[in-house]
Design a protein around this motif. Structure first.
Motif, PDB file in Angstrom:
ATOM      1  N   VAL A  62    -135.272  35.593 -11.190  1.00 10.75           N
ATOM      2  CA  VAL A  62    -136.266  35.615 -12.262  1.00 10.75           C
ATOM      3  C   VAL A  62    -136.538  37.069 -12.644  1.00 10.75           C
ATOM      4  N   GLY A  63    -137.074  37.266 -13.854  1.00 15.02           N
ATOM      5  CA  GLY A  63    -137.431  38.628 -14.223  1.00 15.02           C
ATOM      6  C   GLY A  63    -137.558  38.822 -15.716  1.00 15.02           C
ATOM      7  N   ASP A  64    -137.693  40.105 -16.094  1.00 15.79           N
ATOM      8  CA  ASP A  64    -137.732  40.453 -17.518  1.00 15.79           C
ATOM      9  C   ASP A  64    -136.291  40.568 -18.034  1.00 15.79           C
ATOM     10  N   SER A  65    -136.142  40.915 -19.305  1.00 15.42           N
ATOM     11  CA  SER A  65    -134.792  40.949 -19.898  1.00 15.42           C
ATOM     12  C   SER A  65    -133.904  41.948 -19.173  1.00 15.42           C
ATOM     13  N   ASN A 155    -137.030  49.859 -20.650  1.00 15.62           N
ATOM     14  CA  ASN A 155    -136.333  51.149 -20.540  1.00 15.62           C
ATOM     15  C   ASN A 155    -136.175  51.860 -21.886  1.00 15.62           C
ATOM     16  N   ALA A 156    -136.889  51.411 -22.919  1.00 12.32           N
ATOM     17  CA  ALA A 156    -136.640  51.900 -24.282  1.00 12.32           C
ATOM     18  C   ALA A 156    -136.776  53.420 -24.383  1.00 12.32           C
ATOM     19  N   ARG A 157    -137.849  53.967 -23.812  1.00 11.27           N
ATOM     20  CA  ARG A 157    -138.044  55.412 -23.923  1.00 11.27           C
ATOM     21  C   ARG A 157    -136.919  56.171 -23.208  1.00 11.27           C
ATOM     22  N   GLY A 236    -146.528  47.291 -21.094  1.00  9.67           N
ATOM     23  CA  GLY A 236    -145.235  47.333 -20.410  1.00  9.67           C
ATOM     24  C   GLY A 236    -144.505  46.020 -20.583  1.00  9.67           C
ATOM     25  N   SER A 237    -143.239  46.022 -20.192  1.00 11.80           N
ATOM     26  CA  SER A 237    -142.425  44.799 -20.259  1.00 11.80           C
ATOM     27  C   SER A 237    -143.073  43.729 -19.377  1.00 11.80           C
ATOM     28  N   THR A 238    -142.553  42.526 -19.442  1.00 11.17           N
ATOM     29  CA  THR A 238    -143.159  41.452 -18.644  1.00 11.17           C
ATOM     30  C   THR A 238    -143.111  41.795 -17.150  1.00 11.17           C
ATOM     31  N   LEU A 321    -127.304  49.943 -18.981  1.00  7.12           N
ATOM     32  CA  LEU A 321    -127.499  49.735 -17.539  1.00  7.12           C
ATOM     33  C   LEU A 321    -127.230  51.020 -16.763  1.00  7.12           C
ATOM     34  N   ALA A 322    -126.427  51.910 -17.340  1.00 11.00           N
ATOM     35  CA  ALA A 322    -126.115  53.175 -16.658  1.00 11.00           C
ATOM     36  C   ALA A 322    -127.243  54.190 -16.795  1.00 11.00           C
TER      37      ALA A 322
END
Ligand code: 13P
Ligand code: SF4
Length: 323
Positions: A62-65, A155-157, A236-238, A321-322
């Motif tokens: 389970v988790g965020d995107s 991780n957008a920023r 923040g993200s979920t 992801l990197a």
């Protein structure tokens, strides 16, 4: 512990958010899904917005995107069932091209993913020559293939700043771009996509919550309009919101996001009072225990990605992801 139940240990943690008679109706499907997972060597990846009987009852991961994309790379199974929306299943397929990826309902879309096409990106590139394109993971594989790198709200920023350039096209969520723009010196050029769930929250809602619930801490998802995020205590993200509740242990909290999120987080934090104005995502809510069971029984609906775009789309996700 309720001894009339077939899965009393599974029920125990969720008993405050699922009435026992409802749980009893779920038990046939839970029994079948647990058996089918073993028989088919399948795992279920579930987003934080899935209902508690899915999230706590049958999900393996389970988790965020961002977490779902990261963990999809590590899955050792023949079949992945994505309990979430279509772009999440496509991302899992991009990262596991040799595995069977199933989504229980093909109609589980997303207003953000629907707001932009590869042709839009081509026009934006013409209008802004040389400016890199960062796309939110809430996009189709074709849009990912037309972009340079993906990001999530988690991780957008970091993604934007990793590019080392003064200006970036950040698509398609206007509000996410505007919220990230407040935290970085990079100039962000936005698109006009919105999440149909988060755009409904208003700054007035935040003020009313503070007036009605003294001491409440207000957490807003960054897909909310910027004035909502500005008046909230935290954004923040979920997954980041969930971690915040675990670490800060606020006495009283409201999560300005999709409705199932509070149920799922409340299970792990019985001492926190959750105030629950929330909005339902009609796409996430298309997934149920019964269609997860059917997906495994009938091997449907298989998610595929056009071979012509699989490589560039995967590259955009792997670059993210990197970071
Ligand atoms: P995150 O779980 O990455 O915060 O995304 C929220 C969302 O709206 C997914 O569709
Ligand atoms: Fe898309 Fe918003 Fe639903 Fe997430 S909550 S799937 S961003 S419409």
């Amino acid at each position: 512990m309720n001894t009339q139940l077939r899965f009393p240990q599974l029920y125990e943690p969720v008993r405050k958010v699922i009435p026992a008679p409802d749980w009893m109706l779920y038990e046939d499907d839970i029994d079948a899904i647990l058996r089918l997972k073993r028989e088919r060597n399948a795992v279920i990846l579930a987003h934080n917005y899935q209902t508690p009987e899915i999230f706590h009852g049958v999900a393996d991961i389970v988790g965020d995107s961002l977490a779902l994309a990261r963990k999809a790379v590590e899955v050792e199974a023949d079949v992945i069932v994505l309990a979430g929306v279509h772009f999440m299943a496509e991302t899992a397929k991009l990262l596991n091209p040799e595995k069977t990826v199933l989504i229980p309902d093909m109609g589980a879309g997303c207003s953000l993913a629907d707001s932009i096409t590869p042709e839009d990106i081509a026009l934006l590139r013409q209008a802004h020559p040389g400016v890199p394109v960062v796309t939110y993971v809430n996009t189709s594989a074709a849009v990912k293939a037309a972009s340079d790198i993906c990001c999530t709200s988690g991780n957008a920023r970091a993604v934007v700043e990793s590019l080392g350039v003064p200006r970036v096209l950040m698509l398609p969520d206007e509000y996410l771009a505007k919220n990230v723009a407040k935290e970085t010196d990079v100039e962000l050029i936005a698109w006009h996509g919105h999440c149909e769930v988060h755009e409904l929250f208003t700054a007035e809602d935040v003020r009313e919550l503070r007036a009605s619930w003294p001491g409440v801490q207000i957490l807003a998802h960054p897909e909310c309009p910027p004035d909502v995020v500005a008046e909230a205590d935290f954004s923040g993200s979920t997954a980041v919101m969930s971690d915040y509740v675990g670490q800060q242990k606020p006495g009283r909290v409201v999560l300005l996001t999709e409705c199932s999120m509070s149920d799922n987080v409340a299970v792990d934090h019985p001492d926190v009072e959750f105030i629950r104005p929330c909005n339902l995502c009609p796409h996430m809510k298309r997934i149920s225990l019964s269609n997860i069971r059917e997906a495994l029984e009938q091997n449907r609906h298989e998610v595929t990605v056009d071979p012509a775009i699989i490589e560039p789309a995967r590259r955009a996700v792997e670059r993210m992801l990197a970071v």
